[in-house]
Design a protein around this motif. Structure first.
Motif, mmCIF file in Angstrom:
data_model
loop_
_atom_site.group_PDB
_atom_site.id
_atom_site.type_symbol
_atom_site.label_atom_id
_atom_site.label_comp_id
_atom_site.label_asym_id
_atom_site.label_seq_id
_atom_site.Cartn_x
_atom_site.Cartn_y
_atom_site.Cartn_z
ATOM 1 N N THR A 140 -9.955 18.672 90.259
ATOM 2 C CA THR A 140 -9.223 19.203 91.412
ATOM 3 C C THR A 140 -10.128 20.124 92.223
ATOM 4 O OG1 THR A 140 -8.423 21.188 90.288
ATOM 5 C CG2 THR A 140 -7.042 19.190 90.100
ATOM 6 N N LEU A 141 -9.779 20.304 93.465
ATOM 7 C CA LEU A 141 -10.513 21.226 94.321
ATOM 8 C C LEU A 141 -10.467 22.635 93.736
ATOM 9 C CD1 LEU A 141 -10.912 21.519 98.006
ATOM 10 C CD2 LEU A 141 -9.715 23.386 96.937
ATOM 11 N N ILE A 180 -1.040 29.456 101.674
ATOM 12 C CA ILE A 180 -0.229 29.407 100.444
ATOM 13 C C ILE A 180 -1.153 29.252 99.232
ATOM 14 C CG2 ILE A 180 1.488 28.063 99.163
ATOM 15 C CD1 ILE A 180 2.813 27.491 101.919
ATOM 16 N N TRP A 181 -2.133 28.359 99.336
ATOM 17 C CA TRP A 181 -3.084 28.171 98.237
ATOM 18 C C TRP A 181 -3.785 29.486 97.938
ATOM 19 C CZ3 TRP A 181 -8.192 29.022 97.276
ATOM 20 C CH2 TRP A 181 -8.730 28.406 96.135
ATOM 21 N N ARG A 182 -4.220 30.189 98.978
ATOM 22 C CA ARG A 182 -4.955 31.437 98.783
ATOM 23 C C ARG A 182 -4.071 32.529 98.190
ATOM 24 N NH1 ARG A 182 -7.442 30.852 104.401
ATOM 25 N NH2 ARG A 182 -7.360 33.098 104.536
ATOM 26 N N LYS A 183 -2.788 32.533 98.540
ATOM 27 C CA LYS A 183 -1.864 33.507 97.943
ATOM 28 C C LYS A 183 -1.640 33.207 96.462
ATOM 29 C CE LYS A 183 0.443 35.127 102.038
ATOM 30 N NZ LYS A 183 1.565 35.052 102.938
ATOM 31 N N LYS A 184 -1.621 31.922 96.110
ATOM 32 C CA LYS A 184 -1.436 31.535 94.712
ATOM 33 C C LYS A 184 -2.704 31.734 93.886
ATOM 34 C CE LYS A 184 2.035 27.921 95.372
ATOM 35 N NZ LYS A 184 2.286 26.467 95.329
ATOM 36 N N ASN A 185 -3.833 31.838 94.575
ATOM 37 C CA ASN A 185 -5.132 31.952 93.899
ATOM 38 C C ASN A 185 -5.892 33.178 94.405
ATOM 39 O OD1 ASN A 185 -5.332 29.203 92.371
ATOM 40 N ND2 ASN A 185 -4.620 28.675 94.421
ATOM 41 N N PRO A 186 -5.395 34.397 94.091
ATOM 42 C CA PRO A 186 -6.030 35.618 94.602
ATOM 43 C C PRO A 186 -7.460 35.816 94.107
ATOM 44 C CG PRO A 186 -4.359 36.157 92.976
ATOM 45 C CD PRO A 186 -4.228 34.686 93.252
ATOM 46 N N TRP A 187 -7.829 35.154 93.021
ATOM 47 C CA TRP A 187 -9.198 35.223 92.507
ATOM 48 C C TRP A 187 -10.209 34.756 93.543
ATOM 49 C CZ3 TRP A 187 -11.245 30.447 92.851
ATOM 50 C CH2 TRP A 187 -10.364 29.354 92.791
ATOM 51 N N LEU A 224 -16.129 25.463 98.379
ATOM 52 C CA LEU A 224 -15.109 26.366 98.918
ATOM 53 C C LEU A 224 -13.859 25.590 99.297
ATOM 54 C CD1 LEU A 224 -17.435 28.326 101.365
ATOM 55 C CD2 LEU A 224 -16.456 29.232 99.249
ATOM 56 N N VAL A 225 -12.750 26.294 99.328
ATOM 57 C CA VAL A 225 -11.524 25.748 99.882
ATOM 58 C C VAL A 225 -11.677 25.798 101.403
ATOM 59 C CG1 VAL A 225 -10.343 27.982 99.957
ATOM 60 C CG2 VAL A 225 -8.994 25.908 99.755
ATOM 61 N N HIS A 226 -10.915 25.006 102.125
ATOM 62 C CA HIS A 226 -10.987 25.055 103.583
ATOM 63 C C HIS A 226 -10.328 26.339 104.077
ATOM 64 C CE1 HIS A 226 -10.699 23.923 107.774
ATOM 65 N NE2 HIS A 226 -11.536 22.931 107.499
ATOM 66 N N PRO A 227 -10.929 27.017 105.053
ATOM 67 C CA PRO A 227 -10.369 28.286 105.548
ATOM 68 C C PRO A 227 -9.220 28.125 106.552
ATOM 69 C CG PRO A 227 -12.425 27.811 106.664
ATOM 70 C CD PRO A 227 -12.239 26.730 105.636
ATOM 71 N N SER A 228 -8.636 26.967 106.608
ATOM 72 C CA SER A 228 -7.537 26.704 107.538
ATOM 73 C C SER A 228 -6.326 27.593 107.251
ATOM 74 C CB SER A 228 -7.103 25.241 107.413
ATOM 75 O OG SER A 228 -5.882 25.023 108.068
ATOM 76 N N PRO A 229 -5.620 28.016 108.303
ATOM 77 C CA PRO A 229 -4.355 28.740 108.084
ATOM 78 C C PRO A 229 -3.363 27.921 107.242
ATOM 79 C CG PRO A 229 -5.031 28.924 110.383
ATOM 80 C CD PRO A 229 -5.972 27.937 109.731
ATOM 81 N N ARG A 230 -3.521 26.599 107.234
ATOM 82 C CA ARG A 230 -2.651 25.743 106.421
ATOM 83 C C ARG A 230 -2.842 26.003 104.926
ATOM 84 N NH1 ARG A 230 -0.551 21.180 109.205
ATOM 85 N NH2 ARG A 230 -0.337 20.129 107.213
#
Length: 193
Positions: free
Chosen positions: A138-139, A165-172, A156-162
């Motif tokens: 997985t990414l 949610i992913w970034r909130k779930k993955n604060p690390w 890296l994950v994509h820095p899109s505003p979309r």
């Protein structure tokens, strides 16, 4: 490199699949030291012709700890997306990058960029293409294990505003990955060639 960039910018290989027509968007020079491999331009970038000229680009620059002037200095950063043109819109957002671009152009561009010290792989398409079987399933797993791909690649994950949610779930990501990314970028840009 000049001839190659002219050839790329006039590419029409997948014209029939592009709803807005071909407009390859990239920014690179033989002196580039950090390569940014993203997905494909969105409509705003297609219109402006300037890579990462959107909210995603603003967030990416924040992650990197650089301003616009540094980011668009091709002696510092090369920008070569997986798909060079806007691919169109699907149900859940933009369509995937066209599959013709990276196999056709990336190798030829990389041959002419001998000073690349680090390649940022933004999103699953770039990670699968460059990391192949060494990418995790997985990414998220690939990004959390970013250190195993250094010093060559930084997934890296994509820095899109979309992806908020992913970034909130993955604060690390913000606490553990972004500081390392900034440090690597700073080190490379501080080195004398």
């Amino acid at each position: 490199m000049k001839r190659l960039l002219t050839e790329i910018r006039s590419c029409t290989i997948c014209e029939g699949h592009l709803p807005l027509g071909p407009r390859p968007v990239l920014s690179i020079s033989p002196e580039s030291r950090i390569l940014i491999v993203g997905q494909a331009p969105g409509t705003k970038v297609h219109a402006s012709g300037v890579p990462w000229d959107d909210a995603s680009g603003k967030e990416l620059r924040r992650w990197l700890g650089v301003n616009e002037e540094e980011f668009y200095d091709t002696k510092k950063f090369g920008i070569l997306p997986m798909g060079l043109c806007y691919p169109g819109r699907g149900r859940g957002g933009d369509l995937p990058p066209r599959p013709e671009c990276a196999p056709l152009w990336h190798g030829r561009v990389l041959e002419k960029t001998p000073h690349i010290k680090l390649t940022l792989l933004i999103g699953a398409y770039a990670q699968k293409f460059y990391l192949g079987k060494t990418a995790e399933k997985t990414l998220t797993a690939t990004v959390i294990n970013f250190e195993q791909y250094l010093p060559t690649y930084f997934p890296l994950v994509h820095p899109s505003p979309r992806n908020l949610i992913w970034r909130k779930k993955n604060p690390w990501f913000e606490s553990d990955v972004v500081p390392v990314l900034r440090e690597k970028v700073y080190q490379i840009l501080s080195e004398n060639i």
